[in-house]
Enzyme design. Structure first.
Site, PDB file in Angstrom:
ATOM      1  N   ASP A 116      -9.748  -6.949  -1.581  1.00 27.53           N
ATOM      2  CA  ASP A 116      -8.558  -7.556  -2.171  1.00 27.53           C
ATOM      3  C   ASP A 116      -7.272  -6.820  -1.788  1.00 27.53           C
ATOM      4  O   ASP A 116      -6.175  -7.339  -1.995  1.00 27.53           O
ATOM      5  CB  ASP A 116      -8.684  -7.600  -3.698  1.00 27.53           C
ATOM      6  CG  ASP A 116      -9.720  -8.608  -4.171  1.00 27.53           C
ATOM      7  OD1 ASP A 116      -9.975  -9.577  -3.428  1.00 27.53           O
ATOM      8  OD2 ASP A 116     -10.292  -8.421  -5.266  1.00 27.53           O
ATOM      9  N   HIS A 117      -7.407  -5.628  -1.229  1.00 29.68           N
ATOM     10  CA  HIS A 117      -6.227  -4.867  -0.824  1.00 29.68           C
ATOM     11  C   HIS A 117      -5.536  -5.477   0.396  1.00 29.68           C
ATOM     12  O   HIS A 117      -4.342  -5.272   0.597  1.00 29.68           O
ATOM     13  CB  HIS A 117      -6.623  -3.414  -0.535  1.00 29.68           C
ATOM     14  CG  HIS A 117      -5.458  -2.498  -0.294  1.00 29.68           C
ATOM     15  ND1 HIS A 117      -4.461  -2.296  -1.226  1.00 29.68           N
ATOM     16  CD2 HIS A 117      -5.119  -1.749   0.789  1.00 29.68           C
ATOM     17  CE1 HIS A 117      -3.567  -1.436  -0.744  1.00 29.68           C
ATOM     18  NE2 HIS A 117      -3.944  -1.113   0.469  1.00 29.68           N
ATOM     19  N   SER A 145       0.835  -1.195   0.000  1.00 31.43           N
ATOM     20  CA  SER A 145       0.000   0.000   0.000  1.00 31.43           C
ATOM     21  C   SER A 145       0.878   1.256   0.000  1.00 31.43           C
ATOM     22  O   SER A 145       1.742   1.414  -0.849  1.00 31.43           O
ATOM     23  CB  SER A 145      -0.951  -0.058   1.209  1.00 31.43           C
ATOM     24  OG  SER A 145      -1.910   0.955   1.168  1.00 31.43           O
ATOM     25  N   ASP A 163      -8.119  -5.301  -6.410  1.00 29.54           N
ATOM     26  CA  ASP A 163      -7.648  -4.298  -5.458  1.00 29.54           C
ATOM     27  C   ASP A 163      -7.750  -2.905  -6.074  1.00 29.54           C
ATOM     28  O   ASP A 163      -7.193  -2.630  -7.136  1.00 29.54           O
ATOM     29  CB  ASP A 163      -6.195  -4.611  -5.079  1.00 29.54           C
ATOM     30  CG  ASP A 163      -5.616  -3.622  -4.071  1.00 29.54           C
ATOM     31  OD1 ASP A 163      -6.327  -2.706  -3.629  1.00 29.54           O
ATOM     32  OD2 ASP A 163      -4.430  -3.790  -3.727  1.00 29.54           O
TER      33      ASP A 163
END
Length: 297
Positions: free
Chosen positions: A290-291, A181, A239
């Protein structure tokens, strides 16, 4: 020629065979996504990295959320291949939030530099500070996301100097930057910073990120691609983060995308050919779930 044949001919000419197949499988709906059609029929257009390598650095990225001064953080620190990891430096700044660590693994002859992703309110505030900042000065025309940069610069001097010192002490060790991220964006900034200030170290550097948003403009991306080093950016299914920011600021990706499809296949796409990977998805497939489900994290 029948109406269906005319339609097929038009689709082939305008969009190619893959788009025709997608049209057929979705019944003509633009809102239905069948990403596996492209994944199954396309061959990797970039060198493939082994799955266990992607998973290993995902674990190192995940460890940044819980690590301190010793290699003890639960599941990630027990991931196969991390045995023998020793933390050499750890930082956690409260004002401009930034957290991460530098470690060595003698078994793999690797210096690991891991940046933590978004985990606190301050992190999210920086995520949404999208104004471009002209940086670094020695890349002509380069600009990066100001929010990502602020959290990197607060610790950049100590991080770079620690890595430079370790690279001199262990001259046969590779240097791997990683992060999930927001951490992936900052790991990218670190690679740009290190290689522009210490070009002789560039051949030893690798970059693995997970769920990374776009962090720089075209000039920044061109510099990163010009390094000729291993840069892998994993995207998990739908994501949403790698597609951000959505606005018209000129931020783009670089390196090789490793897209994990909805059937858990991996498709590799080089910079400039991302439409064969997660960019083939319709925005209706983007999601936040999905992240946080990258394998190894």
């Amino acid at each position: 020629m029948t109406p269906k044949a005319v339609l097929a001919d038009r689709v082939v000419k305008r969009a190619g065979l893959l788009d025709l197949l997608q049209y057929i499988f979705t019944g003509g709906s633009s809102n239905t996504v069948v990403p596996d059609i492209r994944a199954i029929l396309s061959l990797p257009s970039a060198p493939a990295v082994p799955q266990d390598t992607l998973d290993l650095y995902a674990a190192y990225s995940g460890a940044a959320y819980n690590i301190s001064n010793s290699w003890s953080c639960g599941t990630e620190c027990q991931h196969p291949g991390t045995e023998g990891t020793v933390i050499m430096y750890h930082w956690d700044t409260p004002v401009v939030t930034s957290t991460g660590y530098i470690a060595i693994n003698a078994n793999k002859k690797t210096i690991i530099v891991a940046f933590r992703g978004s985990n606190e309110p301050g992190d999210w505030a920086e995520d949404f500070a999208l104004e471009p900042a002209n940086w670094p000065d020695n890349i002509s025309g380069s600009s990066v996301v100001s929010g990502f940069l602020s959290g990197y610069l607060i610790t950049s001097t100590q991080v770079v100097q620690t890595v430079v010192g370790l690279s001199a002490k262990f001259p046969d060790y590779k240097i791997v930057a990683t992060g999930h991220s927001l951490g992936g964006a900052r790991a990218s900034l670190f690679v740009a910073d290190l290689t522009t200030r210490y070009p002789s170290l560039a051949p030893r550097v690798q970059l693995f990120t997970y769920g990374q948003a776009k962090c720089g403009n075209q000039a920044f991306a061109q510099y990163m691609d010009s390094l000729g080093i291993q840069i892998y950016r994993e995207v998990n299914k739908g994501d949403i983060a790698p597609h951000l920011p959505f606005d018209n600021r000129p931020y783009v990706h670089f390196g090789t995308e490793a897209w994990v499809t909805f059937s858990d296949q991996i498709v590799f796409c080089k910079s400039g050919d991302y439409t064969r990977c997660s960019a083939s998805l319709s925005p209706v497939s983007y999601n936040f779930a999905d992240h946080s489900t990258y394998k190894g994290l």
